[in-house]
Design an enzyme around this catalytic site. Structure first.
Site, mmCIF file in Angstrom:
data_model
loop_
_atom_site.group_PDB
_atom_site.id
_atom_site.type_symbol
_atom_site.label_atom_id
_atom_site.label_comp_id
_atom_site.label_asym_id
_atom_site.label_seq_id
_atom_site.Cartn_x
_atom_site.Cartn_y
_atom_site.Cartn_z
ATOM 1 N N THR A 177 33.876 64.451 -3.411
ATOM 2 C CA THR A 177 33.554 63.702 -4.582
ATOM 3 C C THR A 177 34.352 64.351 -6.029
ATOM 4 O O THR A 177 34.614 65.293 -6.029
ATOM 5 C CB THR A 177 31.991 63.677 -4.841
ATOM 6 O OG1 THR A 177 31.466 62.956 -3.634
ATOM 7 C CG2 THR A 177 31.502 63.151 -5.879
ATOM 8 N N ARG A 205 24.263 54.430 4.318
ATOM 9 C CA ARG A 205 23.398 55.569 3.529
ATOM 10 C C ARG A 205 24.086 55.694 2.208
ATOM 11 O O ARG A 205 25.137 55.542 1.928
ATOM 12 C CB ARG A 205 23.942 56.805 4.373
ATOM 13 C CG ARG A 205 23.624 58.073 3.582
ATOM 14 C CD ARG A 205 24.702 58.686 2.947
ATOM 15 N NE ARG A 205 24.363 60.065 2.545
ATOM 16 C CZ ARG A 205 25.378 60.636 1.693
ATOM 17 N NH1 ARG A 205 26.036 59.953 0.987
ATOM 18 N NH2 ARG A 205 24.776 61.964 1.032
ATOM 19 N N GLY A 207 24.165 58.079 -1.282
ATOM 20 C CA GLY A 207 23.915 59.228 -1.610
ATOM 21 C C GLY A 207 23.489 59.476 -2.885
ATOM 22 O O GLY A 207 22.988 58.550 -3.682
ATOM 23 N N ASP A 208 23.818 60.662 -3.731
ATOM 24 C CA ASP A 208 23.099 60.731 -5.271
ATOM 25 C C ASP A 208 23.946 60.564 -6.096
ATOM 26 O O ASP A 208 23.718 60.051 -7.213
ATOM 27 C CB ASP A 208 23.199 62.467 -5.217
ATOM 28 C CG ASP A 208 24.542 63.118 -5.199
ATOM 29 O OD1 ASP A 208 25.342 62.597 -4.136
ATOM 30 O OD2 ASP A 208 25.030 63.902 -5.755
ATOM 31 N N THR A 228 27.968 67.339 -7.186
ATOM 32 C CA THR A 228 28.698 67.173 -5.965
ATOM 33 C C THR A 228 28.226 67.942 -4.879
ATOM 34 O O THR A 228 27.447 68.864 -5.059
ATOM 35 C CB THR A 228 30.198 67.051 -6.156
ATOM 36 O OG1 THR A 228 30.927 67.283 -4.931
ATOM 37 C CG2 THR A 228 30.488 68.637 -6.633
ATOM 38 N N GLY A 229 28.442 67.631 -3.765
ATOM 39 C CA GLY A 229 27.787 68.366 -2.528
ATOM 40 C C GLY A 229 26.886 67.300 -1.628
ATOM 41 O O GLY A 229 26.780 66.100 -1.508
ATOM 42 N N GLY A 231 24.536 65.034 -0.869
ATOM 43 C CA GLY A 231 23.850 64.121 -1.709
ATOM 44 C C GLY A 231 22.088 64.043 -1.699
ATOM 45 O O GLY A 231 21.416 64.029 -2.405
HETATM 46 N N1 ASP Z 1 27.473 64.136 -3.122
HETATM 47 C C1 ASP Z 1 28.103 63.032 -2.688
HETATM 48 C C2 ASP Z 1 27.427 62.438 -1.399
HETATM 49 O O1 ASP Z 1 26.458 62.905 -0.672
HETATM 50 C C3 ASP Z 1 29.268 63.898 -1.458
HETATM 51 C C4 ASP Z 1 30.103 64.879 -2.380
HETATM 52 O O2 ASP Z 1 29.670 65.298 -3.604
HETATM 53 O O3 ASP Z 1 30.977 65.133 -1.848
HETATM 54 O O4 ASP Z 1 27.634 61.100 -1.157
#
Ligand code: ASP
Length: 313
Positions: A177, A205, A207-208, A228-229, A231
């Site tokens: 992200t 789905r 995410g965050d 990021t990470g 979500g």
């Molecule tokens: N946070 C993002 C999600 O879960 C993915 C990412 O940060 O790489 O959609």
């Protein structure tokens, strides 16, 4: 004139060796584009949008062109933007052929009465405002997706019907992200975040990234945060708002970011996350528990672009 700062990230996902140089160049280019905007007197909001647009155009990152694919091979991109001066925010989810989802998020914020629009009507709004279209699927991303899909079929990659089951295996996934936080010369802060989501995510789905307070938050009384990470972890901890609250209560951005990641370690099984922050004084903050986090920053104190693939470098 107040201290101007931009911090950007290119995601907390594992960076394959062949992408490392590109990722470093990409985050530097984005920080420079955002900082140029601040230097020209642009707002923090303009700066984070500009920085994220550069990252969305860079196929190295999982946002805009180069976005990752859902389990059924489709693109569903999410993005959000927030203005710390007014607390106005805009977000989109599940859009598939928009070149700059972050700009569409800004249009939702400025041209509609809503904060968050998902799916086909978000695409209609993009059309009404003549946003550029593109096919975000790249050869590289398709290759990665096929690799994981094959593993899933063989049973060497966990293709499970429940997202919670998928989450356990997510450190294996590529997830890059992008995001930016900035503080401008007038003391306003803003944040923007954009993503293709998690590789092999279930269709539908969200995410965050487009959820205000989870992947993105900005408030002039505190600062701005982009996450990021995984979500689902960021959603459970409402991590961007939580870190803003730490700053509001007096922590500088770096300490607040670290405290946010501490929560991930303690309360969410240390699942991989990364955050960037700027506080209301323009101090930058970066923290992650993921193996890597590509990042870059510039402040008006020394005008140098510094960048790395982990923090501290
Ligand atoms: N946070 C993002 C999600 O879960 C993915 C990412 O940060 O790489 O959609």
């Amino acid at each position: 004139m107040q201290k101007a700062t931009i911090v950007v990230h290119g995601g907390a996902g594992r960076i394959r060796p062949e992408f490392r140089e590109k990722a470093l160049k990409g985050v530097k280019r984005a920080a420079e584009a955002g900082f140029d905007t601040l230097k020209r007197g642009g707002s923090a909001l303009d700066a984070v949008e500009e920085a994220v647009k550069v990252l969305e155009d860079d196929p190295t990152f999982n946002a805009g062109i180069g976005s990752t694919l859902t389990v059924n091979g489709k693109i569903e991109m999410d993005a959000s933007i927030m203005d710390g001066k007014t607390l106005n925010a805009g977000a989109v989810a599940m859009v598939s052929n928009i070149r700059h989802p972050v700009t569409l998020a800004r249009i939702i914020m400025e041209k509609t009465d809503h904060v968050f629009i998902a799916g086909s009507f978000a695409e209609t709004i993009a059309e009404l405002f003549n946003l550029e279209r593109c096919n975000p699927i790249t050869e590289d991303r398709l290759k990665i997706w096929k690799e994981y899909k094959t593993k899933a079929i063989e049973g060497t990659y966990p293709y499970l019907p429940k997202l919670t089951d998928l989450i356990k295996l997510l450190p294996e996934l590529i997830a890059d992200t992008v995001g930016a936080v900035a503080r401008d010369q007038d003391g306003n802060v803003a944040a923007a975040t954009s993503t293709g989501g998690l590789t092999l995510k279930l269709p539908g789905r969200i995410g965050d990234t487009p959820l205000i307070g989870c992947g993105n938050y900005a408030d002039n009384d505190a600062g701005a945060v982009s996450a990021t990470g995984i979500g689902e972890v960021a959603i459970r901890l409402v991590i961007a708002k939580t870190i803003c609250d730490f700053m509001k209560n007096g922590l500088i951005a770096q300490k607040a970011a670290e405290k946010g990641i501490e929560l991930v370690i303690q309360k969410q099984n240390n699942l991989p996350m990364g955050v960037i922050a700027v506080d209301k004084y323009g101090n930058p903050g970066i923290a992650h528990n993921s193996e890597s986090l590509s990042w870059a920053m510039i402040t008006s104190d020394n005008l140098k672009t510094i960048a790395g693939l982990k923090y501290p470098p």
